[in-house]
Design a protein around this motif. Structure first.
Motif, PDB file in Angstrom:
ATOM      1  N   HIS A   1      70.246  47.527  45.153  1.00 15.14           N
ATOM      2  CA  HIS A   1      69.397  47.896  44.015  1.00 15.14           C
ATOM      3  C   HIS A   1      68.820  46.686  43.277  1.00 15.14           C
ATOM      4  O   HIS A   1      67.605  46.604  43.069  1.00 15.14           O
TER       5      HIS A   1
ATOM      6  N   ALA B   1      66.351  44.478  45.879  1.00 13.91           N
ATOM      7  CA  ALA B   1      65.412  45.114  46.812  1.00 13.91           C
ATOM      8  C   ALA B   1      64.041  44.462  46.776  1.00 13.91           C
ATOM      9  O   ALA B   1      63.335  44.437  47.792  1.00 13.91           O
ATOM     10  N   ARG B   2      63.655  43.918  45.635  1.00 11.60           N
ATOM     11  CA  ARG B   2      62.333  43.306  45.508  1.00 11.60           C
ATOM     12  C   ARG B   2      62.372  41.785  45.664  1.00 11.60           C
ATOM     13  O   ARG B   2      61.383  41.114  45.402  1.00 11.60           O
TER      14      ARG B   2
ATOM     15  N   SER C   1      66.109  54.362  55.886  1.00  5.45           N
ATOM     16  CA  SER C   1      65.320  54.585  54.672  1.00  5.45           C
ATOM     17  C   SER C   1      64.801  53.273  54.107  1.00  5.45           C
ATOM     18  O   SER C   1      63.637  53.189  53.679  1.00  5.45           O
ATOM     19  N   ILE C   2      65.635  52.238  54.103  1.00  2.91           N
ATOM     20  CA  ILE C   2      65.189  50.936  53.620  1.00  2.91           C
ATOM     21  C   ILE C   2      64.015  50.439  54.459  1.00  2.91           C
ATOM     22  O   ILE C   2      63.047  49.877  53.940  1.00  2.91           O
TER      23      ILE C   2
ATOM     24  N   LYS D   1      61.737  52.080  55.706  1.00  3.31           N
ATOM     25  CA  LYS D   1      60.524  52.798  55.312  1.00  3.31           C
ATOM     26  C   LYS D   1      60.118  52.511  53.869  1.00  3.31           C
ATOM     27  O   LYS D   1      58.971  52.757  53.490  1.00  3.31           O
ATOM     28  N   GLU D   2      61.042  51.992  53.062  1.00  2.00           N
ATOM     29  CA  GLU D   2      60.759  51.770  51.652  1.00  2.00           C
ATOM     30  C   GLU D   2      60.247  50.370  51.331  1.00  2.00           C
ATOM     31  O   GLU D   2      59.356  50.209  50.494  1.00  2.00           O
ATOM     32  N   PHE D   3      60.804  49.350  51.958  1.00  2.00           N
ATOM     33  CA  PHE D   3      60.575  47.989  51.478  1.00  2.00           C
ATOM     34  C   PHE D   3      59.179  47.467  51.790  1.00  2.00           C
ATOM     35  O   PHE D   3      58.645  46.654  51.055  1.00  2.00           O
ATOM     36  N   GLY D   4      58.577  47.899  52.901  1.00  2.00           N
ATOM     37  CA  GLY D   4      57.212  47.498  53.219  1.00  2.00           C
ATOM     38  C   GLY D   4      57.057  45.998  53.449  1.00  2.00           C
ATOM     39  O   GLY D   4      58.014  45.262  53.653  1.00  2.00           O
TER      40      GLY D   4
ATOM     41  N   SER E   1      56.352  52.403  60.294  1.00  2.00           N
ATOM     42  CA  SER E   1      56.565  51.705  59.025  1.00  2.00           C
ATOM     43  C   SER E   1      55.731  50.437  58.894  1.00  2.00           C
ATOM     44  O   SER E   1      55.580  49.918  57.788  1.00  2.00           O
TER      45      SER E   1
END
Length: 446
Positions: free
Chosen positions: A102, A105-106, A142-143, A145-148, A406
């Motif tokens: 959390h 992640a960025r 899921s990560i 597909k989320e982080f890009g 992705s």
């Protein structure tokens, strides 16, 4: 064929349009170049209490010159996030994953890497631990597909006792070699995996046979194996003789014209290898494959028979003869080329999907029997790869293939070749029975 949309999306005007309209945003992927560092920044390494992999992983990473930190600081950009989840034995302990990912992640660079380390559920001590370890697949996919921004995410299950066999996999997954591999589950066993003398030339002294080598993915496989130090035998049908010779010359290897569907071809191949200076072969890549697309209602029997014969029966027959005669050396590597069509199916490709699912079955049924000889057997399952074949697809299907993953783009033949080279490495001796998709985490299939 050039991906004009991706080129536009990465232009100054295109970036603004893509962002404003919420269109697919294909990033520029970080691919391997000689001399590049394994990561684009420090690795943040975390672990659940009781994890058994953090210490050996830290030592292996530091031996490569990677900076490893265990406490993130505000503003630091990381090349990778690695979490040792082997200590998670209950669903309540899954909270440690949130607590690690959390806040950071960025923090990843573009084309950063996420790796979660776990234990194969079937090797855990009870149902609760097995349940928690299986949960890790949902997290990593899921990560991915989320982080890009070209970030990849993988789950690496490491068997107890296999702690020292992960370096080859870490090097592959952290580097640009794995640019188009994401959302995958990799299983590492306990076989001894000695490090190659030179990680830049891990296949030095090895002889590799690549079928279907005259063009496309096969040509790239031959080139990458040669780059990594292997002597390459490039094999294809006689009709591809000129292109095959060109590939072999570029790889500084040998060309072998042979139709593997002919009745006597496995015996002829065996004789050729037995008579050679190596007295056998170290690496066999079953890349040869064809498509003859029609719905099954409209398909004639020749289309069915030819696809099954080339894509599945030929590798079976070649394996049988080479293994029976001991021509695949102890510690050898066999790699099959499957397809996501063999996992998800595809309309109009019942013959092709059947053959590629068969390749997966061949790996899974044969790999355990070869373990006592130190021979590994794995497969890659490419998704949409930019080749002459995909360039001929109708534009609608071609664009769907490029965007429905992705990465929002097609892969390159080199992406498949790099994955095969990782399987072929001496350091990958503990990896067998795996099927790894090279598909940019396609939204089709598992």
């Amino acid at each position: 064929m050039a991906d004009r949309y991706a080129n536009f999306a990465n232009s100054g005007v295109g970036r603004a349009v893509v962002k404003r309209l919420g269109l697919p945003d294909p990033p520029r992927l970080r691919r391997y170049r000689a001399g590049d560092p394994l990561t684009t920044g420090p690795v943040l390494l975390g672990a659940a209490p009781g994890g058994r992999l953090a210490d050996p992983v830290r030592k292996q990473l530091e031996s490569t010159g990677i900076e490893v930190t265990e406490t993130g600081t505000e503003g630091t950009r990381h090349g990778a996030l690695i979490f040792d989840a082997t200590g998670i034995a209950d669903s309540t302990q899954l909270r440690s994953l949130f607590d690690f990912f959390h806040p950071y992640a960025r923090s990843l660079h573009s084309s950063g890497r996420v790796i979660v380390l776990g234990t194969q559920p079937e090797l855990t001590t009870g149902p609760r631990e097995a349940t928690a370890q299986r949960s890790l697949e949902g997290l990593t996919r899921s990560i991915g597909k989320e982080f890009g921004r070209g970030v990849t995410a993988q789950l690496v299950y490491v068997a107890p006792g296999g702690e020292n066999g992960v370096e080859s996999t870490l090097r592959f997954l952290l580097s640009g070699r794995s640019a188009y591999v994401s959302g995958q589950v990799i299983r590492i066993g306990t076989a001894s995996a000695p490090a190659p003398a030179d990680w830049e030339k891990p296949l030095a002294g090895k002889l590799a046979l690549v079928t279907g080598a005259a063009r496309g993915i096969g040509a790239s496989i031959a080139g990458i194996l040669a780059r990594d130090g292997a002597e390459v035998i490039a094999l294809d049908v006689p009709g591809a003789g000129d292109a095959l010779a060109d590939v072999a010359n570029k790889a500084k290897g040998r060309a072998l014209q042979l139709d593997l569907t002919a009745e006597d071809s496995p015996a002829r191949l065996a004789g050729y290898l037995a008579a050679g200076p190596h007295g056998g072969v170290d690496i066999v890549v079953h890349n040869a494959g064809i498509t003859r697309d029609k719905t099954i209602a409209r398909m004639d029997e020749s289309r069915w028979d030819s696809v099954i014969g080339v894509n599945l029966t030929a590798p079976e027959r070649v394996n049988d003869v080479l293994l029976e005669q001991g021509l695949i050396k102890r510690g050898g590597r066999i790699v099959g080329v499957a397809s996501i069509a063999g996992i998800a199916g595809n309309r109009g490709q019942t013959n092709y999907a059947t053959s590629k699912a068969g390749v997966i079955g061949l790996v899974q049924s044969t790999a355990p029997a070869l373990a006592e000889r130190g021979i590994t057997f794995n497969a890659v399952a490419p998704g949409f790869i930019e080749t002459a074949m995909t360039a001929k697809m109708p534009i609608g299907l071609r664009e769907a293939g490029r965007r429905l993953n992705s990465m929002s783009q097609g892969g390159l033949p080199v992406d498949v070749a790099e994955t095969i080279a990782w399987f072929a490495s001496p350091g990958s001796a503990a990896i067998t029975g795996n099927v790894v998709r090279v598909c940019g985490q396609s939204l089709l299939g598992a």
